[in-house]
Scaffold this active site. Structure first.
Site, PDB file in Angstrom:
ATOM      1  N   ASN A 108       1.482   3.952   2.769  1.00  0.00           N
ATOM      2  CA  ASN A 108       2.667   3.105   2.958  1.00  0.00           C
ATOM      3  C   ASN A 108       2.294   1.655   3.291  1.00  0.00           C
ATOM      4  OD1 ASN A 108       3.949   5.475   2.512  1.00  0.00           O
ATOM      5  ND2 ASN A 108       4.762   5.738   4.587  1.00  0.00           N
ATOM      6  N   LYS A 160      16.116 -22.156 -43.953  1.00  0.00           N
ATOM      7  CA  LYS A 160      16.228 -21.989 -42.499  1.00  0.00           C
ATOM      8  C   LYS A 160      14.951 -22.284 -41.720  1.00  0.00           C
ATOM      9  CE  LYS A 160      20.322 -20.314 -41.511  1.00  0.00           C
ATOM     10  NZ  LYS A 160      20.873 -19.933 -40.255  1.00  0.00           N
ATOM     11  N   SER A 218      13.901 -17.584 -42.170  1.00  0.00           N
ATOM     12  CA  SER A 218      14.809 -16.480 -42.468  1.00  0.00           C
ATOM     13  C   SER A 218      14.258 -15.720 -43.664  1.00  0.00           C
ATOM     14  CB  SER A 218      16.194 -17.038 -42.796  1.00  0.00           C
ATOM     15  OG  SER A 218      16.916 -16.135 -43.608  1.00  0.00           O
ATOM     16  N   GLU A 272      16.028 -19.197 -28.307  1.00  0.00           N
ATOM     17  CA  GLU A 272      17.010 -18.102 -28.248  1.00  0.00           C
ATOM     18  C   GLU A 272      16.454 -16.918 -27.454  1.00  0.00           C
ATOM     19  OE1 GLU A 272      18.189 -17.404 -32.313  1.00  0.00           O
ATOM     20  OE2 GLU A 272      19.090 -19.387 -32.473  1.00  0.00           O
ATOM     21  N   HIS A 294      31.609 -31.348 -20.696  1.00  0.00           N
ATOM     22  CA  HIS A 294      32.404 -30.423 -21.535  1.00  0.00           C
ATOM     23  C   HIS A 294      31.876 -30.385 -22.970  1.00  0.00           C
ATOM     24  CE1 HIS A 294      35.372 -30.739 -18.252  1.00  0.00           C
ATOM     25  NE2 HIS A 294      35.121 -32.040 -18.313  1.00  0.00           N
TER      26      HIS A 294
HETATM   27  N1  ARG Z   1       3.133   5.019  -5.262  1.00  0.00           N
HETATM   28  C1  ARG Z   1       3.735   4.780  -3.998  1.00  0.00           C
HETATM   29  C2  ARG Z   1       4.625   3.550  -4.063  1.00  0.00           C
HETATM   30  O1  ARG Z   1       4.465   2.792  -4.955  1.00  0.00           O
HETATM   31  C3  ARG Z   1       2.697   4.572  -2.954  1.00  0.00           C
HETATM   32  C4  ARG Z   1       3.121   4.913  -1.580  1.00  0.00           C
HETATM   33  C5  ARG Z   1       3.240   6.378  -1.444  1.00  0.00           C
HETATM   34  N2  ARG Z   1       3.591   6.764  -0.138  1.00  0.00           N
HETATM   35  C6  ARG Z   1       4.126   7.957   0.145  1.00  0.00           C
HETATM   36  N3  ARG Z   1       4.422   8.197   1.350  1.00  0.00           N
HETATM   37  N4  ARG Z   1       4.362   8.807  -0.795  1.00  0.00           N
HETATM   38  O2  ARG Z   1       5.523   3.345  -3.262  1.00  0.00           O
END
Ligand code: ARG
Length: 458
Positions: A110, A283, A277, A290, A156
């Site tokens: 995490n 063209k 084109s 675009e 405008h």
């Molecule tokens: N692949 C996960 C993400 O991008 C990584 C973190 C995973 N953490 C967990 N507790 N499963 O968020």
């Protein structure tokens, strides 16, 4: 299928579940950041006495060899692993054995993924800024060459008052200056390091978070471990900044398309930057412009998607947040590609100065100046506005511009007019008299150019 977390499970993950859950196909892009973060983490673990010097050396060497092998193509990142974090760790263990198993001490995926994304986004903020700066240099060159290139300014989409091409380009220069200052704000605000937040509640190991933060170029560690792993504000801010950049590019693209139309003919797009084109031989289409206009919606979409993904997430990490990557990567790639293509097209296009000036001369862009002439001769502006309105009507009737009217014809409408009216409403005078700060007159434009030069050199 190799999982880091198999211990608690008695059965393999269903193959489709595995694939549904995996992020390796897109987070492999983060391999450099993942390795950089892991190297910093292991160096800090050794400094804190959590790893031995030998273990740390083996880890750093192993991680460096993984990075080199990915880069020289001998190590392929495959979906045998769930995500880039598992891939790097598993490869490290394969290469150096038991020391590799200690890398993840005091860390969770995490805070690891939070770090990887921050490192990635932070460097992209700088790259996008550099592209904007390169574009501004092109705009400045065009401005310097066209300080007396007259053209109609519009409101405008109707001819309003004359301006210069330099003045028009300066408007885009200003937009990109604001974009760059937004990026600088984002960089500053996001520059805190989440590494060491752990899964959500920090860790019992004596980590030195300030040390890893400074090794990785962050100003300081993040202050709250739960916020560290659940914050994606900087991604939303970046997507918002990218959306604004795309909005600016799209407006520029729209003007390019209009200027390139047969009816306007203000510009000639270089053959290398336009397309033909399959059926109509005559063209020459402004496809780059675009596409830039079209791709803007796609970048906005990624911003909306990210806001929606985050809106109901309880603290702290939730797997929903894995959805932050594909859209962000695509928004970054799209914006960078659009900036690159569009600035090259602008750099190579020709401005038809004669067509622009001619266009500025008809369409009554000097009507305000004609009214101002009467004001200077003592008439209240509101009355002068009425007189010139009547004059314009007569001109339309006679199919003439104001300066094509004879002095007799002018006097018939208002006897205040004298011979000097022609000079007062000439294109050159109309532009040159506009001397207020930010106006297209020569003096303020020259000042603006000096300010831009200094800004780009800072
Ligand atoms: N692949 C996960 C993400 O991008 C990584 C973190 C995973 N953490 C967990 N507790 N499963 O968020």
């Amino acid at each position: 299928m190799a999982q880091l977390w198999g211990g608690r499970f008695t059965k393999d993950t269903d193959r489709n579940v595995y694939l549904f859950n995996a992020s390796i196909n897109f987070d492999k892009r983060l391999y450099l950041q993942d390795i950089e973060g892991s190297i910093a983490h292991s160096i800090m673990l050794e400094k804190q006495g959590i790893l031995t010097l030998e273990e740390k050396d083996a880890i750093v060497k192993g991680l460096t060899s993984i990075r080199n092998d990915i880069e020289n193509g001998t190590l392929e990142i495959t979906d045998k692993y769930e995500d880039i974090h598992s891939f790097v760790e598993a490869n490290l263990i394969d290469r150096i054995g038991d020391a590799g198993k200690k890398l993840h001490t005091g860390r969770s995926r995490n805070d690891q993924v939070a770090l990887d994304m921050k490192l990635y986004v932070r460097s992209e903020v700088t790259e996008v800024d550099e592209l904007l700066k390169a574009f501004q240099k092109i705009l400045l060159r065009i401005m310097e060459e066209n300080i007396e290139t007259y053209m109609p300014g519009f409101t405008h989409l109707q001819k309003a008052q004359p301006v210069t091409l330099a003045h028009h380009m300066s408007a885009y220069f200003e937009m990109f200056t604001r974009d760059r200052s937004r990026l600088a704000d984002i960089y500053k605000r996001m520059n805190t390091c989440p590494l060491g937040a752990g899964a959500l509640a920090g860790t019992t190991y004596p980590l030195d978070r300030g040390y890893t933060a400074s090794m990785l170029g962050f100003e300081q560690p993040t202050r709250n471990s739960m916020d560290s792993v659940s914050d994606r504000d900087y991604i939303i801010e970046f997507l918002s900044a990218l959306s604004t950049i795309m909005m600016h590019l799209s407006r520029f693209a729209e003007e390019t398309i209009i200027w390139n139309s047969n009816e306007y003919g203000f510009i000639e797009i270089d053959d290398g930057y336009s397309t033909g084109s399959s059926i109509m031989p005559q063209k020459k289409n402004p496809d780059i412009a675009e596409l830039v206009r079209g791709k803007t919606g796609r970048v906005y979409g990624h911003l909306m998607a990210m806001l929606a993904t985050m809106k109901s997430l309880p603290l702290a990490y939730n797997k929903d947040m894995q959805e932050d990557k594909e859209g962000t990567f695509d928004a970054i790639d799209t914006t960078k590609e659009c900036l690159t293509m569009f600035m090259q097209m602008v750099d190579t296009m020709q401005f038809r100065k004669d067509v622009m000036a001619k266009s500025a001369m008809n369409g009554f862009t000097n009507a305000t100046d004609a009214a101002d002439y009467l004001v200077k001769h003592g008439m209240p502006f509101r009355d002068a506005h009425g007189v010139i309105g009547k004059l314009v009507l007569t001109c339309i009737d006679k199919n003439k511009s104001i300066d094509e009217m004879s002095i007799e014809e002018l006097k018939e409408i208002c006897d205040v007019f004298e011979e000097d009216i022609y000079d007062a409403i000439s294109l050159k005078t109309c532009v040159e008299k506009r001397l207020t700060t930010g106006a297209p007159g020569l003096k303020p434009m020259k000042e603006t150019i000096e300010i831009y030069k200094k800004y780009l050199n800072d």
